[in-house]
Scaffold this motif. Structure first.
Motif, PDB file in Angstrom:
ATOM      1  N   ALA A  68      -6.188   1.451  -0.689  1.00 13.32           N
ATOM      2  CA  ALA A  68      -5.379   0.769  -1.694  1.00 13.32           C
ATOM      3  C   ALA A  68      -6.234   0.215  -2.824  1.00 13.32           C
ATOM      4  CB  ALA A  68      -4.574  -0.353  -1.043  1.00 13.32           C
ATOM      5  N   HIS A  69      -7.371  -0.373  -2.482  1.00 20.11           N
ATOM      6  CA  HIS A  69      -8.206  -1.000  -3.507  1.00 20.11           C
ATOM      7  C   HIS A  69      -9.134  -0.009  -4.210  1.00 20.11           C
ATOM      8  CE1 HIS A  69      -6.966  -5.160  -2.835  1.00 20.11           C
ATOM      9  NE2 HIS A  69      -6.936  -4.877  -1.544  1.00 20.11           N
ATOM     10  N   SER A  70      -9.151   1.240  -3.740  1.00 19.90           N
ATOM     11  CA  SER A  70      -9.913   2.275  -4.448  1.00 19.90           C
ATOM     12  C   SER A  70      -9.101   2.901  -5.569  1.00 19.90           C
ATOM     13  CB  SER A  70     -10.369   3.366  -3.467  1.00 19.90           C
ATOM     14  OG  SER A  70     -11.297   2.848  -2.541  1.00 19.90           O
ATOM     15  N   VAL A  71      -7.789   2.640  -5.558  1.00 21.42           N
ATOM     16  CA  VAL A  71      -6.890   3.167  -6.577  1.00 21.42           C
ATOM     17  C   VAL A  71      -6.302   1.990  -7.345  1.00 21.42           C
ATOM     18  CG1 VAL A  71      -4.800   4.506  -7.010  1.00 21.42           C
ATOM     19  CG2 VAL A  71      -6.311   5.137  -5.118  1.00 21.42           C
ATOM     20  N   GLY A  72      -6.422   2.004  -8.649  1.00 17.79           N
ATOM     21  CA  GLY A  72      -5.846   0.925  -9.444  1.00 17.79           C
ATOM     22  C   GLY A  72      -4.334   0.889  -9.312  1.00 17.79           C
ATOM     23  N   GLY A  73      -3.737  -0.247  -9.644  1.00 18.12           N
ATOM     24  CA  GLY A  73      -2.290  -0.388  -9.541  1.00 18.12           C
ATOM     25  C   GLY A  73      -1.915  -1.574  -8.683  1.00 18.12           C
ATOM     26  N   ARG A  74      -0.617  -1.777  -8.517  1.00 12.23           N
ATOM     27  CA  ARG A  74      -0.127  -2.905  -7.734  1.00 12.23           C
ATOM     28  C   ARG A  74      -0.223  -2.602  -6.241  1.00 12.23           C
ATOM     29  NH1 ARG A  74       5.716  -4.200  -9.694  1.00 12.23           N
ATOM     30  NH2 ARG A  74       5.625  -2.033 -10.397  1.00 12.23           N
ATOM     31  N   VAL A  75      -0.796  -3.529  -5.517  1.00 11.60           N
ATOM     32  CA  VAL A  75      -0.922  -3.410  -4.063  1.00 11.60           C
ATOM     33  C   VAL A  75      -0.257  -4.624  -3.434  1.00 11.60           C
ATOM     34  CG1 VAL A  75      -2.502  -3.249  -2.108  1.00 11.60           C
ATOM     35  CG2 VAL A  75      -3.105  -2.160  -4.283  1.00 11.60           C
ATOM     36  N   HIS A  76       0.713  -4.388  -2.580  1.00  7.46           N
ATOM     37  CA  HIS A  76       1.376  -5.469  -1.855  1.00  7.46           C
ATOM     38  C   HIS A  76       1.219  -5.240  -0.354  1.00  7.46           C
ATOM     39  CE1 HIS A  76       4.338  -6.418  -5.402  1.00  7.46           C
ATOM     40  NE2 HIS A  76       3.106  -6.850  -5.614  1.00  7.46           N
ATOM     41  N   ARG A  77       0.982  -6.329   0.353  1.00  8.19           N
ATOM     42  CA  ARG A  77       0.847  -6.241   1.808  1.00  8.19           C
ATOM     43  C   ARG A  77       2.014  -6.959   2.472  1.00  8.19           C
ATOM     44  NH1 ARG A  77      -4.238  -8.369   5.545  1.00  8.19           N
ATOM     45  NH2 ARG A  77      -3.244  -8.019   7.570  1.00  8.19           N
ATOM     46  N   ILE A  78       2.566  -6.334   3.512  1.00  8.81           N
ATOM     47  CA  ILE A  78       3.615  -6.951   4.320  1.00  8.81           C
ATOM     48  C   ILE A  78       3.094  -7.058   5.739  1.00  8.81           C
ATOM     49  CG2 ILE A  78       6.033  -6.858   5.007  1.00  8.81           C
ATOM     50  CD1 ILE A  78       6.462  -4.716   2.846  1.00  8.81           C
ATOM     51  N   GLN A  79       3.014  -8.280   6.245  1.00  7.71           N
ATOM     52  CA  GLN A  79       2.623  -8.474   7.634  1.00  7.71           C
ATOM     53  C   GLN A  79       3.894  -8.454   8.487  1.00  7.71           C
ATOM     54  OE1 GLN A  79      -0.682  -8.827   8.808  1.00  7.71           O
ATOM     55  NE2 GLN A  79       0.417  -8.364  10.712  1.00  7.71           N
ATOM     56  N   PHE A  80       4.074  -7.381   9.238  1.00 10.24           N
ATOM     57  CA  PHE A  80       5.295  -7.227  10.034  1.00 10.24           C
ATOM     58  C   PHE A  80       5.208  -8.100  11.284  1.00 10.24           C
ATOM     59  CE2 PHE A  80       6.011  -3.926   7.123  1.00 10.24           C
ATOM     60  CZ  PHE A  80       7.333  -3.513   7.227  1.00 10.24           C
ATOM     61  N   ALA A 111       5.793  -1.700  -5.247  1.00 10.10           N
ATOM     62  CA  ALA A 111       4.369  -1.647  -5.568  1.00 10.10           C
ATOM     63  C   ALA A 111       3.935  -0.191  -5.540  1.00 10.10           C
ATOM     64  CB  ALA A 111       3.553  -2.470  -4.571  1.00 10.10           C
ATOM     65  N   ASN A 112       2.749   0.072  -6.064  1.00 15.97           N
ATOM     66  CA  ASN A 112       2.228   1.431  -6.002  1.00 15.97           C
ATOM     67  C   ASN A 112       1.759   1.790  -4.601  1.00 15.97           C
ATOM     68  OD1 ASN A 112       1.014   0.501  -9.117  1.00 15.97           O
ATOM     69  ND2 ASN A 112       2.459   2.198  -8.913  1.00 15.97           N
ATOM     70  N   ILE A 113       1.119   0.841  -3.953  1.00 17.43           N
ATOM     71  CA  ILE A 113       0.700   1.038  -2.569  1.00 17.43           C
ATOM     72  C   ILE A 113       1.159  -0.165  -1.757  1.00 17.43           C
ATOM     73  CG2 ILE A 113      -1.232   1.292  -0.978  1.00 17.43           C
ATOM     74  CD1 ILE A 113      -2.719   2.834  -3.054  1.00 17.43           C
ATOM     75  N   VAL A 114       1.916   0.116  -0.702  1.00 11.61           N
ATOM     76  CA  VAL A 114       2.454  -0.927   0.174  1.00 11.61           C
ATOM     77  C   VAL A 114       1.729  -0.842   1.515  1.00 11.61           C
ATOM     78  CG1 VAL A 114       4.515  -1.850   1.300  1.00 11.61           C
ATOM     79  CG2 VAL A 114       4.704  -0.733  -0.946  1.00 11.61           C
TER      80      VAL A 114
END
Length: 328
Positions: A68-80, A111-114
């Motif tokens: 996720a952090h190697s690709v620019g854009g919005r990254v959101h994390r969901i802790q299930f 987000a771009n990467i979830v």
């Protein structure tokens, strides 16, 4: 490094070089899993969603974060967690008293990467909140449909089902994941590097992006142009069909969606190899990652010690492989 011109000259070597840069960047914090990292990047180029499985502490979340952090854009994390609600994932309409109307507040899936961490620790009701988002890249709330940003990838992690506090992912949810990767324990020399990272407090969040979302979309666009010849398509159908022709071993085989996923994954692997066409080796290399998690074995097969991976190995050994000349 910029994309080549629209003429297409040199496009596939460019894809190969950009993927190598992504893999190298991820491996700054993920050690000893080059094949898994490469497969994960292939999954992104094939516009798929990725499920990473392994026991706690084997860098599942680290791998997801590093990508996720190697690709620019919005990254959101969901802790299930067991108390997570569907609205916590997709969003909710909240009444605005000042304007006297409801306003939609997007959830972290926009987000771009979830990063869906430990996805099988939430209830099946919450897991199902991702079905539309993963299948159609959109969310429907109270009769309105909201498009997700492009690109949009879900990278989920899960612990094995026999661990305490986990829920089995339903078949419909598993089928939304293009690939499942399984991480094991690292070799001693790689574990030494892991310990070195911990001592140095080196985190995946510290990685610098080596690709932008625009470049990733361009990589995807190029991947779509890779040629899949008719004999290769027939080979994919035969491999997927092989999972449905063993009722004594496989209770539920792979769906047509699985065949689509295998074709697109093979396209992406060919692009990463710098080729304009798919070979049988591309299909064989991706088949276990794409099909294994979609198979449900019979109880008798499990007693005999069969696994989804061993079933796939048998199918790939039995299905005739197209000749190289006809595969182009």
């Amino acid at each position: 490094m910029t994309a080549p011109g629209e003429s297409g000259e040199g496009t596939l070597p460019w894809v190969r070089d950009r993927v190598r840069a992504l893999v190298d960047n991820v491996e700054l914090v993920v050690h000893g899993n080059t094949d898994m990292v490469r497969a994960a990047v292939i999954c992104l180029l094939a516009e798929g969603h990725l499920l990473i499985e392994g026991v706690p502490g084997v860098a599942k979340t680290t791998l997801a974060k590093a990508i996720a952090h190697s690709v620019g854009g919005r990254v959101h994390r969901i802790q299930f967690t067991p108390d997570l609600l569907p609205s916590d994932v997709v969003g909710v309409n909240i009444y605005d008293a000042a304007n006297q109307r409801f306003e939609f507040h997007p959830g972290p899936v926009f987000a771009n990467i979830v990063l869906a961490d430990e996805i099988n620790r939430a209830s099946p009701k919450t897991q199902s909140a991702l079905l539309e988002a993963m299948g159609e890249r959109q969310v429907s709330i109270d009769g309105r449909t909201y498009e997700l940003p492009a690109p949009n990838f879900v990278i989920a992690t899960q612990n094995p089902y026999d661990h305490q506090g986990t829920y089995t992912l339903p078949e419909a949810q598993l089928d939304r994941f293009m690939m499942q990767l399984r991480l094991g324990y690292p070799a001693p020399e790689q574990e030494l590097r892991v310990i070195g990272d911990a001592i140095a407090r080196r985190l995946p969040e510290q990685l610098n992006p080596v690709s932008s979302t625009d470049e990733l979309l361009r990589l995807i666009e190029v991947t779509r142009t890779v040629h899949v010849a008719d004999p290769i398509r027939a080979y994919i159908v035969a491999v997927v069909g092989g999972t449905r022709s063993q009722p004594e071993t496989v209770r539920l085989g792979a769906s047509p969606r699985a065949g689509n996923a295998l074709a697109m994954a093979a396209q992406a692997r060919a692009a990463v190899e710098g080729r304009e066409y798919v070979l049988p080796d591309d299909v064989k290399a991706m088949a276990v990652h794409v099909l294994r998690h979609r198979l449900i074995l019979t109880p008798e097969a499990a007693i005999r010690g069969a696994t989804a991976a061993s079933v796939m190995d048998g199918i790939l050994a039995a299905v005739p492989v197209p000749q190289a000349a006809s595969a182009r």
